[in-house]
Motif scaffolding. Structure first.
Motif, PDB file in Angstrom:
ATOM      1  N   SER A 150      35.427  35.888  33.488  1.00  0.00           N
ATOM      2  CA  SER A 150      34.904  36.067  34.903  1.00  0.00           C
ATOM      3  C   SER A 150      35.359  37.359  35.444  1.00  0.00           C
ATOM      4  CB  SER A 150      35.455  34.754  35.793  1.00  0.00           C
ATOM      5  OG  SER A 150      35.072  34.996  36.956  1.00  0.00           O
ATOM      6  N   ALA A 151      36.241  37.891  35.050  1.00  0.00           N
ATOM      7  CA  ALA A 151      36.641  39.291  35.698  1.00  0.00           C
ATOM      8  C   ALA A 151      35.744  40.333  35.122  1.00  0.00           C
ATOM      9  CB  ALA A 151      38.250  39.460  35.429  1.00  0.00           C
ATOM     10  N   LEU A 152      35.655  40.120  33.663  1.00  0.00           N
ATOM     11  CA  LEU A 152      34.615  41.140  33.132  1.00  0.00           C
ATOM     12  C   LEU A 152      33.324  41.259  33.773  1.00  0.00           C
ATOM     13  CD1 LEU A 152      36.086  40.588  29.384  1.00  0.00           C
ATOM     14  CD2 LEU A 152      36.460  42.811  30.822  1.00  0.00           C
ATOM     15  N   ALA A 153      32.775  39.986  33.923  1.00  0.00           N
ATOM     16  CA  ALA A 153      31.559  39.767  34.367  1.00  0.00           C
ATOM     17  C   ALA A 153      31.355  40.400  35.677  1.00  0.00           C
ATOM     18  CB  ALA A 153      31.080  38.155  34.478  1.00  0.00           C
ATOM     19  N   GLN A 154      32.366  40.225  36.566  1.00  0.00           N
ATOM     20  CA  GLN A 154      32.498  40.741  38.118  1.00  0.00           C
ATOM     21  C   GLN A 154      32.290  42.354  37.746  1.00  0.00           C
ATOM     22  OE1 GLN A 154      34.932  38.538  40.858  1.00  0.00           O
ATOM     23  NE2 GLN A 154      35.351  37.589  39.019  1.00  0.00           N
ATOM     24  N   CYS A 155      33.417  42.910  36.791  1.00  0.00           N
ATOM     25  CA  CYS A 155      33.681  44.347  36.695  1.00  0.00           C
ATOM     26  C   CYS A 155      32.246  44.970  36.197  1.00  0.00           C
ATOM     27  CB  CYS A 155      34.860  44.629  35.757  1.00  0.00           C
ATOM     28  SG  CYS A 155      36.211  43.945  36.667  1.00  0.00           S
ATOM     29  N   LEU A 156      31.602  44.197  35.202  1.00  0.00           N
ATOM     30  CA  LEU A 156      30.404  44.860  34.747  1.00  0.00           C
ATOM     31  C   LEU A 156      29.164  45.149  35.512  1.00  0.00           C
ATOM     32  CD1 LEU A 156      30.544  42.890  31.281  1.00  0.00           C
ATOM     33  CD2 LEU A 156      30.635  45.347  31.664  1.00  0.00           C
ATOM     34  N   ARG A 157      29.395  44.562  36.870  1.00  0.00           N
ATOM     35  CA  ARG A 157      28.405  44.783  37.683  1.00  0.00           C
ATOM     36  C   ARG A 157      28.557  46.141  38.417  1.00  0.00           C
ATOM     37  NH1 ARG A 157      28.430  39.613  42.131  1.00  0.00           N
ATOM     38  NH2 ARG A 157      27.728  38.139  40.639  1.00  0.00           N
ATOM     39  N   ALA A 158      29.650  46.986  38.050  1.00  0.00           N
ATOM     40  CA  ALA A 158      29.638  48.218  38.468  1.00  0.00           C
ATOM     41  C   ALA A 158      29.143  49.313  37.742  1.00  0.00           C
ATOM     42  CB  ALA A 158      31.298  48.611  38.650  1.00  0.00           C
ATOM     43  N   GLY A 159      28.512  49.043  36.752  1.00  0.00           N
ATOM     44  CA  GLY A 159      27.633  50.165  35.854  1.00  0.00           C
ATOM     45  C   GLY A 159      26.639  49.242  34.818  1.00  0.00           C
ATOM     46  N   THR A 160      25.837  50.296  34.239  1.00  0.00           N
ATOM     47  CA  THR A 160      24.858  49.785  33.434  1.00  0.00           C
ATOM     48  C   THR A 160      25.485  49.652  32.002  1.00  0.00           C
ATOM     49  OG1 THR A 160      24.283  52.272  32.552  1.00  0.00           O
ATOM     50  CG2 THR A 160      23.170  50.902  34.412  1.00  0.00           C
ATOM     51  N   PRO A 161      25.014  48.650  31.056  1.00  0.00           N
ATOM     52  CA  PRO A 161      25.575  48.408  29.878  1.00  0.00           C
ATOM     53  C   PRO A 161      25.819  49.976  28.945  1.00  0.00           C
ATOM     54  CG  PRO A 161      23.873  47.052  30.042  1.00  0.00           C
ATOM     55  CD  PRO A 161      23.764  47.892  31.325  1.00  0.00           C
ATOM     56  N   ARG A 162      24.860  50.860  29.234  1.00  0.00           N
ATOM     57  CA  ARG A 162      25.147  52.260  28.379  1.00  0.00           C
ATOM     58  C   ARG A 162      26.444  52.962  29.236  1.00  0.00           C
ATOM     59  NH1 ARG A 162      19.897  55.983  28.312  1.00  0.00           N
ATOM     60  NH2 ARG A 162      19.924  55.394  30.445  1.00  0.00           N
ATOM     61  N   GLU A 163      26.828  52.594  30.182  1.00  0.00           N
ATOM     62  CA  GLU A 163      27.773  53.220  30.710  1.00  0.00           C
ATOM     63  C   GLU A 163      29.375  52.644  30.363  1.00  0.00           C
ATOM     64  OE1 GLU A 163      25.868  54.814  34.916  1.00  0.00           O
ATOM     65  OE2 GLU A 163      26.672  52.714  34.709  1.00  0.00           O
ATOM     66  N   VAL A 164      29.363  51.458  29.986  1.00  0.00           N
ATOM     67  CA  VAL A 164      30.510  50.812  29.439  1.00  0.00           C
ATOM     68  C   VAL A 164      31.165  51.583  28.226  1.00  0.00           C
ATOM     69  CG1 VAL A 164      31.778  48.639  28.645  1.00  0.00           C
ATOM     70  CG2 VAL A 164      29.744  48.578  30.251  1.00  0.00           C
ATOM     71  N   ALA A 165      32.430  51.893  28.285  1.00  0.00           N
ATOM     72  CA  ALA A 165      33.276  52.489  27.028  1.00  0.00           C
ATOM     73  C   ALA A 165      34.151  51.386  26.450  1.00  0.00           C
ATOM     74  CB  ALA A 165      34.388  53.444  27.473  1.00  0.00           C
ATOM     75  N   ARG A 166      34.802  50.499  27.140  1.00  0.00           N
ATOM     76  CA  ARG A 166      35.527  49.223  26.623  1.00  0.00           C
ATOM     77  C   ARG A 166      35.813  48.467  27.638  1.00  0.00           C
ATOM     78  NH1 ARG A 166      41.768  51.220  25.701  1.00  0.00           N
ATOM     79  NH2 ARG A 166      42.096  52.313  27.432  1.00  0.00           N
ATOM     80  N   LEU A 167      36.129  47.314  26.921  1.00  0.00           N
ATOM     81  CA  LEU A 167      36.590  45.968  27.678  1.00  0.00           C
ATOM     82  C   LEU A 167      38.110  45.875  27.491  1.00  0.00           C
ATOM     83  CD1 LEU A 167      33.863  43.239  27.184  1.00  0.00           C
ATOM     84  CD2 LEU A 167      33.746  45.057  28.563  1.00  0.00           C
ATOM     85  N   VAL A 168      39.062  45.745  28.597  1.00  0.00           N
ATOM     86  CA  VAL A 168      40.356  45.395  28.476  1.00  0.00           C
ATOM     87  C   VAL A 168      40.614  44.073  29.056  1.00  0.00           C
ATOM     88  CG1 VAL A 168      42.670  46.309  29.039  1.00  0.00           C
ATOM     89  CG2 VAL A 168      40.705  48.032  28.770  1.00  0.00           C
ATOM     90  N   VAL A 169      41.202  43.242  27.879  1.00  0.00           N
ATOM     91  CA  VAL A 169      41.349  41.985  28.260  1.00  0.00           C
ATOM     92  C   VAL A 169      43.029  41.623  28.445  1.00  0.00           C
ATOM     93  CG1 VAL A 169      41.047  39.456  27.552  1.00  0.00           C
ATOM     94  CG2 VAL A 169      39.427  40.941  26.983  1.00  0.00           C
ATOM     95  N   THR A 170      43.301  41.361  29.772  1.00  0.00           N
ATOM     96  CA  THR A 170      44.797  41.032  29.792  1.00  0.00           C
ATOM     97  C   THR A 170      45.325  39.595  29.368  1.00  0.00           C
ATOM     98  OG1 THR A 170      44.419  40.223  32.056  1.00  0.00           O
ATOM     99  CG2 THR A 170      44.809  42.561  32.092  1.00  0.00           C
ATOM    100  N   ALA A 171      46.705  39.778  29.165  1.00  0.00           N
ATOM    101  CA  ALA A 171      47.340  38.506  28.799  1.00  0.00           C
ATOM    102  C   ALA A 171      48.640  38.321  29.426  1.00  0.00           C
ATOM    103  CB  ALA A 171      47.610  38.840  27.174  1.00  0.00           C
ATOM    104  N   SER A 172      49.074  37.347  29.825  1.00  0.00           N
ATOM    105  CA  SER A 172      50.123  37.091  30.583  1.00  0.00           C
ATOM    106  C   SER A 172      51.651  37.492  29.414  1.00  0.00           C
ATOM    107  CB  SER A 172      50.433  35.836  30.967  1.00  0.00           C
ATOM    108  OG  SER A 172      50.700  34.780  29.923  1.00  0.00           O
ATOM    109  N   GLY A 173      51.149  37.276  28.420  1.00  0.00           N
ATOM    110  CA  GLY A 173      52.357  37.679  27.288  1.00  0.00           C
ATOM    111  C   GLY A 173      52.854  36.092  27.046  1.00  0.00           C
ATOM    112  N   GLY A 174      52.634  35.040  27.732  1.00  0.00           N
ATOM    113  CA  GLY A 174      53.173  33.592  27.371  1.00  0.00           C
ATOM    114  C   GLY A 174      54.673  33.703  27.603  1.00  0.00           C
ATOM    115  N   PRO A 175      55.202  32.452  27.373  1.00  0.00           N
ATOM    116  CA  PRO A 175      56.863  32.144  27.524  1.00  0.00           C
ATOM    117  C   PRO A 175      57.713  32.842  26.612  1.00  0.00           C
ATOM    118  CG  PRO A 175      55.711  30.403  26.357  1.00  0.00           C
ATOM    119  CD  PRO A 175      54.508  31.283  26.717  1.00  0.00           C
ATOM    120  N   PHE A 176      57.141  33.744  25.651  1.00  0.00           N
ATOM    121  CA  PHE A 176      57.982  34.439  24.810  1.00  0.00           C
ATOM    122  C   PHE A 176      57.657  35.682  24.790  1.00  0.00           C
ATOM    123  CE2 PHE A 176      56.911  30.238  22.157  1.00  0.00           C
ATOM    124  CZ  PHE A 176      58.009  29.664  22.692  1.00  0.00           C
TER     125      PHE A 176
END
Length: 385
Positions: A150-176
């Motif tokens: 959902s976050a990526l879909a919202q952020c991608l509204r900021a530019g065109t597909p050709r302007e995208v360099a990479r997607l960065v997906v965050t992780a909490s790291g979990g309990p360990f």
């Protein structure tokens, strides 16, 4: 305009939070069907509150014992068939690969799918993407519910597909998070289920502890947004406030921030592309807030890399990795397998799968065959340990 909803997995975490969204917007949403796995009492209570007649429960015995003599269809096929009824959105919150048929059924009926069941996209891969394209396109018919997508879909509204360099997906790291591999040899199911940020079902929670879930999310992002795996990266962010980011070719990075509450991405998916005027939660910017980011420790959490490699290989490899992981997680929760051996089970299944099973699925049956093979193979391997 009233949006007619089918909610599958209605008594689970995603389903109950989706109904919170409906309660907040009674004029906007009408629930026309509800399906769940076993909790027929909860299902009937929901039906009475929201005035729903079309009900199904995957467990036939549970369906037969519905309270008040309520008519409830029984069996997995009955739940899947709800995805075909006339509706505006099907929310698929079924756990695991079992959600694939429902996703395909909805798309083949031309109905957009709010996808909380990431496994159905990952396992179905190009078949699901093709079905979405036939229905009208990924952007309108595969609506991400996971907070990261959902976050990526919202952020991608900021530019065109050709302007995208990479997607960065965050992780909490979990309990360990922060533990080294040697510190993880004797972790228990109770420890793995103690997630520091999110309240989720046991499969997803254990997947978050191994970071297999993050691997699945990287594959999902690849399929949803049509970027190669090499341009999608994970980063550990323990606060779970930045849900994902998009870096553009000029070096600018756009991030989506909110407190960790699944009702926000659920609401956005159900109302997409419109933002509905109810904030369940919002950031308090008057309080001190720290945002930390760390690299993933791939030695301690090898399941992430294994799932990503399966995504790179494509075909039925993601189905095999997902099935092996689900069987291994079940064995771990039953105290039949060590936590570290969940990744070992995934690696073993992928290695054995390379020996001649259908690499490019022709249809859903091929995918389900690969899924069944991987489950049987992994069960035998665990039993032989």
């Amino acid at each position: 305009m009233t949006t007619r909803l089918v909610i599958l997995g209605s008594t689970g975490s995603i389903g109950t939070q989706a109904l919170d969204v409906v309660r907040a917007h009674p004029e906007r949403f009408e629930v026309v069907a509800l399906g769940t796995g076993q909790d027929v009492d909860g299902l009937v209570a929901q039906a009475e509150e929201f005035g729903v007649d079309r009900l199904a429960v995957a467990d036939p015995d549970a369906a037969a014992s519905a309270p008040g003599g309520r008519a409830v269809a029984g069996g997995a096929a009955a739940v899947e068939e709800l995805a075909a009824i006339e509706a505006d959105v099907v929310l698929n919150g079924i756990d695991g690969a079992a959600g694939l048929v429902a996703t395909m059924t909805a798309l083949e009926a031309g109905t957009p799918v709010a996808l909380a069941n990431k496994e159905s996209l990952i396992v179905g891969g190009d078949l699901v993407v093709a079905a979405a394209d036939r229905a009208g396109g990924r952007a309108t018919h595969l609506l991400p519910v996971d907070s990261e997508h959902s976050a990526l879909a919202q952020c991608l509204r900021a530019g065109t597909p050709r302007e995208v360099a990479r997607l960065v997906v965050t992780a909490s790291g979990g309990p360990f998070r922060g533990r080294r591999r040697d510190d993880l040899r004797d972790v228990t199911a109770a420890e793995a289920l103690d997630h520091p940020t999110w309240s989720m079902g046991p499969l997803i929670t254990v997947n978050s502890s191994t970071l297999a879930n993050k691997g699945l999310e990287l594959v999902e992002a690849h399929l949803l947004f049509d970027l190669p795996m090499e341009r999608i990266e994970p980063v550990v962010h323990p606060q779970s406030i930045v849900h994902s980011m998009v870096e553009f070719v000029d070096g600018s990075t756009i991030a989506q921030l909110s407190p960790p509450d699944m009702r926000l991405p659920i609401q956005l998916a159900l109302g997409w592309p419109e933002r509905l005027d109810r904030a369940f939660v919002a950031m308090d910017w008057t309080s001190a807030t720290s945002l930390d980011f760390e690299p993933v420790d791939h030695d301690a959490f090898p399941a992430l890399g294994l799932v990503v490699e399966a995504g790179r290989l494509g075909g039925t490899h993601p189905a095999v990795a997902n099935a092996a992981n689900e069987v291994a997680v079940e064995a771990f929760l039953d105290d039949r397998l060590a936590w570290l051996d969940i990744a070992t089970a995934i690696a073993d299944a992928l290695e054995a799968h390379a020996g001649g099973h259908t690499p490019a699925p022709r249809d859903v049956d091929d995918v389900l065959d690969a899924d069944r093979w991987a489950r049987a193979h992994t069960r035998r391997a665990i039993a032989a340990r």
